[in-house]
Design an enzyme around this catalytic site. Structure first.
Site, PDB file in Angstrom:
ATOM      1  N   GLU A   1     -14.639  15.088   2.955  1.00  0.00           N
ATOM      2  CA  GLU A   1     -13.525  15.237   2.000  1.00  0.00           C
ATOM      3  C   GLU A   1     -14.067  15.809   0.699  1.00  0.00           C
ATOM      4  OE1 GLU A   1     -11.446  11.521   1.556  1.00  0.00           O
ATOM      5  OE2 GLU A   1     -10.626  11.612   3.579  1.00  0.00           O
TER       6      GLU A   1
ATOM      7  N   HIS B   1      -3.104  13.102  -6.337  1.00  0.00           N
ATOM      8  CA  HIS B   1      -3.587  13.690  -5.080  1.00  0.00           C
ATOM      9  C   HIS B   1      -3.026  15.104  -4.974  1.00  0.00           C
ATOM     10  CE1 HIS B   1      -4.559  14.364  -0.912  1.00  0.00           C
ATOM     11  NE2 HIS B   1      -5.221  13.221  -0.878  1.00  0.00           N
TER      12      HIS B   1
ATOM     13  N   ARG C   1     -10.821  16.286  -6.561  1.00  0.00           N
ATOM     14  CA  ARG C   1      -9.345  16.271  -6.562  1.00  0.00           C
ATOM     15  C   ARG C   1      -8.705  16.766  -7.846  1.00  0.00           C
ATOM     16  NH1 ARG C   1      -8.015  10.648  -3.535  1.00  0.00           N
ATOM     17  NH2 ARG C   1      -8.767  11.467  -1.584  1.00  0.00           N
TER      18      ARG C   1
ATOM     19  N   HIS D   1      -1.408   9.101  -7.340  1.00  0.00           N
ATOM     20  CA  HIS D   1      -1.974   8.563  -6.099  1.00  0.00           C
ATOM     21  C   HIS D   1      -2.749   7.268  -6.301  1.00  0.00           C
ATOM     22  CE1 HIS D   1      -3.607   8.727  -2.079  1.00  0.00           C
ATOM     23  NE2 HIS D   1      -4.852   8.826  -2.514  1.00  0.00           N
TER      24      HIS D   1
ATOM     25  N   ARG E   1     -12.089   9.227  -9.034  1.00  0.00           N
ATOM     26  CA  ARG E   1     -12.528   8.568  -7.798  1.00  0.00           C
ATOM     27  C   ARG E   1     -12.756   9.594  -6.699  1.00  0.00           C
ATOM     28  NH1 ARG E   1      -9.954   6.712  -2.950  1.00  0.00           N
ATOM     29  NH2 ARG E   1      -7.986   7.544  -3.732  1.00  0.00           N
TER      30      ARG E   1
HETATM   31  P1  FAD Z   1      -2.629  -2.762  -1.555  1.00  0.00           P
HETATM   32  O1  FAD Z   1      -3.069  -2.452  -0.197  1.00  0.00           O
HETATM   33  O2  FAD Z   1      -1.699  -1.806  -2.190  1.00  0.00           O
HETATM   34  O3  FAD Z   1      -1.931  -4.201  -1.533  1.00  0.00           O
HETATM   35  C1  FAD Z   1      -1.266  -4.700  -2.668  1.00  0.00           C
HETATM   36  C2  FAD Z   1      -0.613  -6.023  -2.305  1.00  0.00           C
HETATM   37  O4  FAD Z   1      -0.186  -6.680  -3.487  1.00  0.00           O
HETATM   38  C3  FAD Z   1       0.611  -5.926  -1.417  1.00  0.00           C
HETATM   39  O5  FAD Z   1       0.513  -6.903  -0.415  1.00  0.00           O
HETATM   40  C4  FAD Z   1       1.778  -6.269  -2.344  1.00  0.00           C
HETATM   41  O6  FAD Z   1       2.857  -6.886  -1.703  1.00  0.00           O
HETATM   42  C5  FAD Z   1       1.098  -7.240  -3.287  1.00  0.00           C
HETATM   43  N1  FAD Z   1       1.765  -7.372  -4.581  1.00  0.00           N
HETATM   44  C6  FAD Z   1       1.840  -6.485  -5.607  1.00  0.00           C
HETATM   45  N2  FAD Z   1       2.529  -7.016  -6.629  1.00  0.00           N
HETATM   46  C7  FAD Z   1       2.922  -8.250  -6.252  1.00  0.00           C
HETATM   47  C8  FAD Z   1       3.689  -9.287  -6.859  1.00  0.00           C
HETATM   48  N3  FAD Z   1       4.212  -9.163  -8.090  1.00  0.00           N
HETATM   49  N4  FAD Z   1       3.891 -10.423  -6.150  1.00  0.00           N
HETATM   50  C9  FAD Z   1       3.406 -10.581  -4.911  1.00  0.00           C
HETATM   51  N5  FAD Z   1       2.677  -9.633  -4.276  1.00  0.00           N
HETATM   52  C10 FAD Z   1       2.439  -8.495  -4.938  1.00  0.00           C
HETATM   53  N6  FAD Z   1      -8.276   5.154  -0.064  1.00  0.00           N
HETATM   54  C11 FAD Z   1      -9.360   5.406   0.710  1.00  0.00           C
HETATM   55  O7  FAD Z   1     -10.455   4.941   0.403  1.00  0.00           O
HETATM   56  N7  FAD Z   1      -9.222   6.162   1.835  1.00  0.00           N
HETATM   57  C12 FAD Z   1      -8.044   6.703   2.223  1.00  0.00           C
HETATM   58  O8  FAD Z   1      -7.967   7.364   3.255  1.00  0.00           O
HETATM   59  C13 FAD Z   1      -6.903   6.478   1.409  1.00  0.00           C
HETATM   60  N8  FAD Z   1      -5.712   7.025   1.720  1.00  0.00           N
HETATM   61  C14 FAD Z   1      -4.617   6.711   0.965  1.00  0.00           C
HETATM   62  C15 FAD Z   1      -3.384   7.216   1.332  1.00  0.00           C
HETATM   63  C16 FAD Z   1      -2.250   6.848   0.630  1.00  0.00           C
HETATM   64  C17 FAD Z   1      -0.910   7.405   1.041  1.00  0.00           C
HETATM   65  C18 FAD Z   1      -2.363   5.973  -0.483  1.00  0.00           C
HETATM   66  C19 FAD Z   1      -1.156   5.576  -1.252  1.00  0.00           C
HETATM   67  C20 FAD Z   1      -3.603   5.502  -0.862  1.00  0.00           C
HETATM   68  C21 FAD Z   1      -4.732   5.859  -0.156  1.00  0.00           C
HETATM   69  N9  FAD Z   1      -5.986   5.377  -0.517  1.00  0.00           N
HETATM   70  C22 FAD Z   1      -7.073   5.653   0.270  1.00  0.00           C
HETATM   71  C23 FAD Z   1      -6.123   4.379  -1.577  1.00  0.00           C
HETATM   72  C24 FAD Z   1      -6.205   2.993  -0.908  1.00  0.00           C
HETATM   73  O9  FAD Z   1      -5.364   2.972   0.223  1.00  0.00           O
HETATM   74  C25 FAD Z   1      -5.801   1.889  -1.844  1.00  0.00           C
HETATM   75  O10 FAD Z   1      -6.472   2.033  -3.060  1.00  0.00           O
HETATM   76  C26 FAD Z   1      -6.142   0.529  -1.245  1.00  0.00           C
HETATM   77  O11 FAD Z   1      -5.549   0.415   0.026  1.00  0.00           O
HETATM   78  C27 FAD Z   1      -5.677  -0.583  -2.167  1.00  0.00           C
HETATM   79  O12 FAD Z   1      -5.798  -1.796  -1.494  1.00  0.00           O
HETATM   80  P2  FAD Z   1      -5.423  -3.127  -2.253  1.00  0.00           P
HETATM   81  O13 FAD Z   1      -5.681  -4.231  -1.285  1.00  0.00           O
HETATM   82  O14 FAD Z   1      -6.068  -3.176  -3.571  1.00  0.00           O
HETATM   83  O15 FAD Z   1      -3.840  -2.988  -2.547  1.00  0.00           O
HETATM   84  C1  SIN Z   2      -6.551  11.180   1.786  1.00  0.00           C
HETATM   85  O1  SIN Z   2      -6.539  10.879   2.966  1.00  0.00           O
HETATM   86  O2  SIN Z   2      -6.497  12.332   1.364  1.00  0.00           O
HETATM   87  C2  SIN Z   2      -6.617  10.088   0.776  1.00  0.00           C
HETATM   88  C3  SIN Z   2      -7.988   9.594   0.692  1.00  0.00           C
HETATM   89  C4  SIN Z   2      -8.160   8.757  -0.545  1.00  0.00           C
HETATM   90  O3  SIN Z   2      -7.258   8.642  -1.369  1.00  0.00           O
HETATM   91  O4  SIN Z   2      -9.253   8.216  -0.691  1.00  0.00           O
END
Ligand code: FAD
Ligand code: SIN
Length: 528
Positions: free
Chosen positions: A121, A237, A283, A344, A379
């Site tokens: 990537e 993104h 990015r 993103h 990032r």
């Molecule tokens: P999340 O997985 O977002 O979980 C947040 C949680 O908090 C949820 O369960 C939600 O319900 C809860 N929550 C929030 N507020 C409250 C509240 N007030 N009360 C109760 N619960 C609450 N990163 C990579 O490294 N590789 C990738 O390929 C990649 N692809 C991506 C593609 C997309 C479309 C997106 C949007 C992001 C991508 N990212 C990627 C970034 C990565 O997915 C996220 O940064 C990561 O998954 C965040 O995980 P997390 O556990 O911190 O939060």
């Molecule tokens: C992507 O698949 O392009 C997202 C990867 C990332 O946000 O780390």
């Protein structure tokens, strides 16, 4: 803003409260539950979060001819002088262990000839991204973790419970007030509380993020007195699917890793004109180059061209994008994919130390909500899931340690908060929400300048005056308060940083200025 009196509300006691059920919260739960009872709450169903939507993969040094130094250097280069070098080194070096644990829990990453398959990537100088079900990496990981959590007797879950605010007394956090649409408000008392609430993409009109990403955790942490850091760094993104009427789903960067090219409205490939790494430049560079092309061609988007990749490979490697595009009658083996940038990833967040501790006692943060120092000012793709795994594990161990030192019952407190709030009448919350998202997109987006940032700050301040003093009784209102609050902090931090660095681009200060700005901007609530 809401009234409560803990003596009059239903109460639950637990050793550990984890707010958030994405990869970060679930990983932490596994470790913390070795020493006590863990309760995980999520505001939607457990599996609705950014993790579930992650596509490209997880960056990790597991190929024989890759090296830790190479991944460390790529991460530092992307971060443009603001990464914490020791954090980068530790996360990169711990990555392989955490991936092996995930595989042990039943996560199936894609393989070729029995070996893990890697892709590349933007900004990575080596193919080190592992992935699952082609472009559904997040789903594969989240499902494996949720399945495993179900077998853990020390972990329970509550879905559709919205955390309204943290409870603090005598300078430490002791749980949270949560709300359920049928049960109303409830108190959860906990010895240790972890924020794993993800990002804030929904403060912007255009975003790849799940609907849950409204920055609640960061706003709650600030109200509880924790320090926030680097809020001006919001990553956009470059390639979000742009089809009128469709949700803004991502067209993963891995498509470009596999050879897809960016072309403008006139069919001209443009990235080699902007950066030697062309489509695989960092990015921020790709996003801004796309905006330039959109401006020069006076068009709403550009295109990803994957037509030269064999159809069989496209379908096998990118089944999710294939089927989303197909549902809009786009055959990506024959037609180009309309894309443009969108919000993103929240790079800044709640400042934590190397153990995941905030500066409020008994309050921790990990995942996208936290600012560990890994990403600096930009990032690197696929480094987020890696960080969630490493810091989720770490913070889980820190909490387990704290529980080992405190075997007493969870304490409860008579807390009563009477807010002088006015009931909201005649306000169209949807309208304000949309106006805020549009304003942030227009004035605090990919390109910023003093005049627009000042106007945005004033506008948000004005809306806040009549929204913040209202009492709400549902998440829609509380989320709006959190979004306004965080938007103001993002805007003011962006106004303060008078330079261009990483994802923060100031058209009035287009150069990086290490002399004055090789430092972080932090914010903390002033308490009387
Ligand atoms: P999340 O997985 O977002 O979980 C947040 C949680 O908090 C949820 O369960 C939600 O319900 C809860 N929550 C929030 N507020 C409250 C509240 N007030 N009360 C109760 N619960 C609450 N990163 C990579 O490294 N590789 C990738 O390929 C990649 N692809 C991506 C593609 C997309 C479309 C997106 C949007 C992001 C991508 N990212 C990627 C970034 C990565 O997915 C996220 O940064 C990561 O998954 C965040 O995980 P997390 O556990 O911190 O939060
Ligand atoms: C992507 O698949 O392009 C997202 C990867 C990332 O946000 O780390």
């Amino acid at each position: 803003m809401t009234d409560f009196n803990t003596a009059q509300l239903p109460q639950i006691n637990t050793d550990v409260l984890i707010i958030g059920s994405g990869i970060a919260g679930l990983t932490a739960a596994l470790e913390a539950s070795r020493e006590g009872r863990v309760l995980i709450v999520s505001k939607d169903k457990l599996s609705e979060n950014n993790t579930m939507h992650a596509q490209g993969g997880i960056a990790v040094v597991l190929a024989h001819d890759d090296s830790f130094d190479s991944h460390i250097n790529d991460t530092l280069d992307a971060g443009q002088g603001l990464c914490e070098p020791t954090v980068v080194e530790e996360v990169v070096k711990e990555g392989p262990k955490r991936i092996k644990t995930l595989i042990g829990l039943g996560t199936c990453f894609d393989r070729e000839d029995g070996q893990l398959a890697f892709t590349v990537e933007g900004g990575h100088s080596y193919p080190r991204i592992i992935h699952g079900k082609g472009d559904s990496t997040g789903m594969v990981v989240e499902e494996a973790l949720l399945n495993f959590i179900k077998t853990c007797s020390n972990i329970s879950t509550l879905e559709h419970y919205f955390a309204v605010d943290l409870l603090t007394t005598d300078g430490h956090c002791c749980g949270a007030i949560v709300w359920h649409r049928h049960k109303g408000k409830m108190v959860i008392w906990a010895k240790e509380t972890l924020l794993a609430t993800g990002g804030c993409g929904h403060v912007y009109r255009e975003t790849t993020n799940s609907d849950v990403a409204t920055g609640d955790g960061v706003a709650m942490a600030y109200r509880a007195g924790a320090t926030l850091r680097d809020l001006e760094f919001v990553q956009f993104h470059p390639t979000t699917l742009y089809i009128a009427g469709a949700a803004r789903s991502l067209a993963t960067e891995a498509l470009r890793g596999e050879g897809a090219l960016l072309i403008n409205k006139e069919g001209k490939r443009f990235m080699p004109d902007y950066h030697p790494m062309a489509e695989l430049a960092p990015r921020d560079v790709v996003s801004r180059s796309i905006v330039r092309e959109m401006q020069s061609t006076e068009y709403t988007h550009v295109y990803l061209d994957a037509r030269h990749i064999p159809k069989k490979r496209l379908k096998m490697r990118f089944p999710k994008i294939w089927s989303i595009c197909a549902s809009f009658h786009i055959d990506i083996s024959k037609e180009t994919i309309p894309v443009r940038p969108s919000a993103h990833y929240m790079i800044g967040g709640v400042k934590v130390d190397k153990k995941g501790r905030t500066d409020v006692a008994c309050l921790y943060a990990c995942g996208e909500t936290a600012s560990t120092g890994l990403h600096g000012a930009n990032r690197l793709g696929s480094n987020s899931l890696l960080e969630c795994l490493v810091y989720g594990h770490r913070v889980g161990m820190t909490i387990a340690d704290a529980l080992r030192r405190n075997r007493n019952e969870t304490k409860t407190y008579p807390l009563k908060v009477m807010v002088k709030a006015r009931r909201q009448r005649g306000l169209n919350l949807g309208d304000i929400r949309y106006a805020l998202k549009s304003l942030m997109w227009r004035d605090v987006g990919l390109e910023r300048n003093e005049q627009h940032l000042k106007e945005a700050s004033e506008e948000i301040g004005h809306w806040s005056e009549y929204i913040m003093d209202k009492e709400f009784h549902s998440p829609y209102g509380w989320e709006l308060q959190n979004m306004l609050f965080l938007s103001r902090l993002i805007t003011d931090s962006a106004l303060e940083r008078k330079e261009t660095r990483g994802v923060h681009y100031r058209s009035d200060f287009p150069d990086r200025n290490d002399k004055d700005w090789k430092r972080h901007i932090t914010v903390r609530r002033v308490t009387s």
